[in-house]
Motif scaffolding. Structure first.
Motif, PDB file in Angstrom:
ATOM      1  N   VAL A 261       0.924  -1.093  -0.017  1.00  0.00           N
ATOM      2  CA  VAL A 261       0.148   0.083   0.087  1.00  0.00           C
ATOM      3  C   VAL A 261       0.824   1.308  -0.021  1.00  0.00           C
ATOM      4  O   VAL A 261       0.550   2.306  -0.580  1.00  0.00           O
ATOM      5  CB  VAL A 261      -1.120  -0.170   1.234  1.00  0.00           C
ATOM      6  CG1 VAL A 261      -1.475   1.484   1.508  1.00  0.00           C
ATOM      7  CG2 VAL A 261      -2.125  -1.203   1.151  1.00  0.00           C
ATOM      8  N   LEU A 262       1.824   1.275   0.624  1.00  0.00           N
ATOM      9  CA  LEU A 262       2.732   2.376   0.922  1.00  0.00           C
ATOM     10  C   LEU A 262       3.437   2.617  -0.654  1.00  0.00           C
ATOM     11  O   LEU A 262       3.473   3.780  -1.151  1.00  0.00           O
ATOM     12  CB  LEU A 262       3.877   2.039   2.017  1.00  0.00           C
ATOM     13  CG  LEU A 262       4.602   3.258   2.000  1.00  0.00           C
ATOM     14  CD1 LEU A 262       4.124   4.416   2.631  1.00  0.00           C
ATOM     15  CD2 LEU A 262       5.846   2.751   3.190  1.00  0.00           C
ATOM     16  N   VAL A 263       3.924   1.570  -1.147  1.00  0.00           N
ATOM     17  CA  VAL A 263       4.688   1.853  -2.398  1.00  0.00           C
ATOM     18  C   VAL A 263       3.991   2.112  -3.464  1.00  0.00           C
ATOM     19  O   VAL A 263       4.056   3.381  -4.271  1.00  0.00           O
ATOM     20  CB  VAL A 263       5.408   0.436  -2.645  1.00  0.00           C
ATOM     21  CG1 VAL A 263       5.938   0.514  -4.002  1.00  0.00           C
ATOM     22  CG2 VAL A 263       6.590   0.161  -1.618  1.00  0.00           C
ATOM     23  N   SER A 264       2.641   1.596  -3.657  1.00  0.00           N
ATOM     24  CA  SER A 264       1.813   1.879  -4.717  1.00  0.00           C
ATOM     25  C   SER A 264       1.273   3.417  -4.595  1.00  0.00           C
ATOM     26  O   SER A 264       0.920   3.951  -5.310  1.00  0.00           O
ATOM     27  CB  SER A 264       0.775   0.823  -4.971  1.00  0.00           C
ATOM     28  OG  SER A 264      -0.101   0.689  -3.743  1.00  0.00           O
ATOM     29  N   GLY A 265       0.931   3.646  -3.296  1.00  0.00           N
ATOM     30  CA  GLY A 265       0.224   4.822  -2.818  1.00  0.00           C
ATOM     31  C   GLY A 265       1.416   5.937  -3.140  1.00  0.00           C
ATOM     32  O   GLY A 265       1.020   7.076  -3.646  1.00  0.00           O
ATOM     33  N   PHE A 266       2.320   5.942  -2.950  1.00  0.00           N
ATOM     34  CA  PHE A 266       3.442   6.709  -3.447  1.00  0.00           C
ATOM     35  C   PHE A 266       3.661   7.094  -5.031  1.00  0.00           C
ATOM     36  O   PHE A 266       3.353   8.348  -5.464  1.00  0.00           O
ATOM     37  CB  PHE A 266       5.199   6.306  -2.904  1.00  0.00           C
ATOM     38  CG  PHE A 266       6.073   7.384  -3.363  1.00  0.00           C
ATOM     39  CD1 PHE A 266       6.377   8.259  -2.330  1.00  0.00           C
ATOM     40  CD2 PHE A 266       6.725   7.508  -4.473  1.00  0.00           C
ATOM     41  CE1 PHE A 266       7.615   9.269  -2.716  1.00  0.00           C
ATOM     42  CE2 PHE A 266       7.723   8.321  -4.635  1.00  0.00           C
ATOM     43  CZ  PHE A 266       8.083   9.211  -3.691  1.00  0.00           C
ATOM     44  N   GLY A 267       3.589   6.162  -5.832  1.00  0.00           N
ATOM     45  CA  GLY A 267       3.262   6.379  -7.096  1.00  0.00           C
ATOM     46  C   GLY A 267       2.045   7.126  -7.752  1.00  0.00           C
ATOM     47  O   GLY A 267       1.953   7.946  -8.428  1.00  0.00           O
ATOM     48  N   THR A 268       0.814   6.465  -6.948  1.00  0.00           N
ATOM     49  CA  THR A 268      -0.453   7.057  -7.215  1.00  0.00           C
ATOM     50  C   THR A 268      -0.487   8.563  -7.037  1.00  0.00           C
ATOM     51  O   THR A 268      -0.969   9.359  -7.575  1.00  0.00           O
ATOM     52  CB  THR A 268      -1.554   6.353  -6.684  1.00  0.00           C
ATOM     53  OG1 THR A 268      -1.375   5.007  -6.975  1.00  0.00           O
ATOM     54  CG2 THR A 268      -2.768   6.804  -6.844  1.00  0.00           C
ATOM     55  N   THR A 269       0.222   8.983  -5.929  1.00  0.00           N
ATOM     56  CA  THR A 269       0.032  10.237  -5.554  1.00  0.00           C
ATOM     57  C   THR A 269       0.804  11.186  -6.240  1.00  0.00           C
ATOM     58  O   THR A 269       0.309  12.265  -6.759  1.00  0.00           O
ATOM     59  CB  THR A 269       0.768  10.532  -3.881  1.00  0.00           C
ATOM     60  OG1 THR A 269      -0.118   9.753  -2.859  1.00  0.00           O
ATOM     61  CG2 THR A 269       0.564  12.177  -3.364  1.00  0.00           C
ATOM     62  N   ALA A 270       2.079  10.420  -6.781  1.00  0.00           N
ATOM     63  CA  ALA A 270       2.979  11.396  -7.722  1.00  0.00           C
ATOM     64  C   ALA A 270       2.031  11.257  -9.002  1.00  0.00           C
ATOM     65  O   ALA A 270       1.980  12.769  -9.773  1.00  0.00           O
ATOM     66  CB  ALA A 270       4.105  10.689  -7.998  1.00  0.00           C
ATOM     67  N   MET A 271       1.405  10.754  -9.283  1.00  0.00           N
ATOM     68  CA  MET A 271       0.625  10.404 -10.774  1.00  0.00           C
ATOM     69  C   MET A 271      -0.474  11.656 -10.761  1.00  0.00           C
ATOM     70  O   MET A 271      -0.772  12.434 -11.575  1.00  0.00           O
ATOM     71  CB  MET A 271       0.303   9.291 -11.333  1.00  0.00           C
ATOM     72  CG  MET A 271      -0.440   9.095 -12.663  1.00  0.00           C
ATOM     73  SD  MET A 271       1.182   9.361 -13.750  1.00  0.00           S
ATOM     74  CE  MET A 271       0.171  10.111 -15.156  1.00  0.00           C
ATOM     75  N   TRP A 272      -1.253  11.553  -9.540  1.00  0.00           N
ATOM     76  CA  TRP A 272      -2.344  12.297  -9.349  1.00  0.00           C
ATOM     77  C   TRP A 272      -1.820  13.692  -9.326  1.00  0.00           C
ATOM     78  O   TRP A 272      -2.741  14.606  -9.985  1.00  0.00           O
ATOM     79  CB  TRP A 272      -3.053  12.125  -7.978  1.00  0.00           C
ATOM     80  CG  TRP A 272      -4.197  13.083  -7.494  1.00  0.00           C
ATOM     81  CD1 TRP A 272      -5.477  13.025  -7.977  1.00  0.00           C
ATOM     82  CD2 TRP A 272      -3.957  14.084  -6.699  1.00  0.00           C
ATOM     83  NE1 TRP A 272      -6.215  14.161  -7.405  1.00  0.00           N
ATOM     84  CE2 TRP A 272      -5.158  14.753  -6.595  1.00  0.00           C
ATOM     85  CE3 TRP A 272      -2.922  14.766  -6.228  1.00  0.00           C
ATOM     86  CZ2 TRP A 272      -5.557  15.968  -6.043  1.00  0.00           C
ATOM     87  CZ3 TRP A 272      -3.051  15.868  -5.410  1.00  0.00           C
ATOM     88  CH2 TRP A 272      -4.533  16.268  -5.069  1.00  0.00           C
TER      89      TRP A 272
END
Length: 399
Positions: A8-19
């Motif tokens: 969750v932490l890893v994918s959340g980092f990328g998702t926040t960046a893309m958002w």
């Protein structure tokens, strides 16, 4: 569940960046504020299909589904390397819609997996830690994304996000979870199955008021979010960029909220946690109307503390109450009902801010929120079954 939380932490980092980057990317290529705003809508739009998408999470085993979803996202995101001019922005929008759909199914599968893999008394703690993991990424990812975009362009951020999904897929694959194969769906029963989530929500005296409280909270949150720049400009006399400081403080409050959720849910019901969160959020929104920097920062921290408690309370109650075979549908339907008002309120709030002084608007929001919290609290005491494992009426079909 450490592999799950790390994923969750890893994918959340990328998702926040893309958002963050998607709107900036569209704006830089087209110069259009409207198209930049549509980038956020493209990510949000699939949430409206939550009940349908959530059904997928109940038809297959959840851990392999999470792995497949993350690998699919990792494979699709590099396509954005071709988005280097205004005439290719359509490709970015197409990927963002797919991205939003992937996120809707992923959310439902995560909630369903946690519900079946964790003990009932650990659900609140796990959901709180998941909230902490997600919110902590928002303290760092925007800075990294903005720096990468400025130096190398949006394609680099897309590759970072793809790498985060690939790593998350590996972490989810390592989860030591045993899942039974779901029953094969009855042919021609798809519509009834999809509607089952809504029927279960409507039939549960525990979930119905919680989901309504979550939806009302996000309605207020949307209007509050639309008013933040007016608070910064008219109330505090700062440049618009100061809103980033308020959001960072709010993020810190949300990290703390996640850490406190588990201990609190061991001492109180989900309804009580949601009421407490809404009350804190509402009071803090009203305090934002004061023209002082110290109170604005304190209010942002309390907003970050209270708002996640409402969302975690809803998610935990769904996992505890919904039948195991329908958690995905119920979770996705609840997510749609809770989050859709936020998108509506962002547009509504933009109009209200133009017509109503924030020194009047924000206290009105505070009154509405505290009033709702008081009514839900009183009704909960009258029922006297706040902590009961209150399953829906057996006569309500799952679908």
């Amino acid at each position: 569940m450490r592999w799950y939380l790390t994923g969750v932490l890893v994918s959340g980092f990328g998702t926040t960046a893309m958002w963050l980057v998607s709107g900036i990317w569209v704006k830089s290529l087209t110069g259009s504020d409207s198209l930049a705003a549509l980038a956020a809508f493209a990510l949000w739009a699939p949430v409206l299909l939550g009940p349908l998408l959530g059904t997928l999470a109940d038809r297959v085993r959840r851990r392999p589904l999470l792995v497949a979803l993350d690998l699919a996202a990792a494979a699709v995101l590099p396509v954005l390397l071709w988005v280097d001019s205004a005439d290719r922005v359509w490709l970015l929008f197409a990927v963002l819609v797919l991205y939003g759909a992937q996120g809707a199914v992923h959310e439902a599968a995560e909630q369903a997996l946690v519900a079946t893999a964790a003990d009932a008394d650990r659900l609140g703690a796990l959901n709180g830690l998941r909230m902490t993991a997600n919110e902590s990424t928002k303290l760092i990812a925007p800075l990294v994304a903005a720096g990468l975009f400025a130096a190398y362009g949006g394609g680099t951020v897309a590759l970072l996000d793809a790498a985060s999904f690939a790593l998350a897929a590996g972490l989810f694959a390592l989860m030591p979870v045993r899942e039974e194969r779901p029953a094969r769906p009855v042919a021609g029963n798809g519509r009834r199955e999809t509607a089952g989530g809504a029927r279960l929500l409507r039939g549960s005296p525990v979930l119905r008021p919680l989901v309504a409280t979550g939806a009302f909270t996000m309605l207020l949150a949307g209007v509050n979010g639309a008013a933040v720049y007016a608070v910064v400009d008219r109330g505090l006399g700062h440049a618009p960029a100061y809103a980033g400081v308020l959001y960072a403080v709010q993020g810190a409050g949300s990290v703390l909220a996640g850490l406190l959720t588990g201990p609190l849910l061991r001492r109180m019901s989900e309804r009580t946690l949601a009421v407490s969160g809404l009350a804190l959020f509402s009071v803090a929104v009203g305090v934002r109307a004061l023209p002082y920097e110290a109170t604005a920062l304190a209010a942002s921290a309390v907003i970050g503390l209270g708002l996640p408690w409402v969302l975690v309370a809803v998610a935990t109650a769904v996992q505890r109450v919904a039948p195991a075979a329908a958690v995905g549908r119920v979770a996705a339907t609840a997510h749609t009902l809770v989050m859709a008002p936020n998108a509506l309120a962002l547009a509504l709030g933009a109009g209200l801010v133009a017509l109503v002084d924030v020194r009047v608007l924000l206290p009105l929001l505070a009154l509405a929120g505290t009033g709702w919290a008081a009514v839900v609290a009183v009704r909960g005491r009258r029922r006297g079954r706040d902590r009961e494992a209150d399953l829906p009426d057996p006569s309500v079909p799952v679908g």
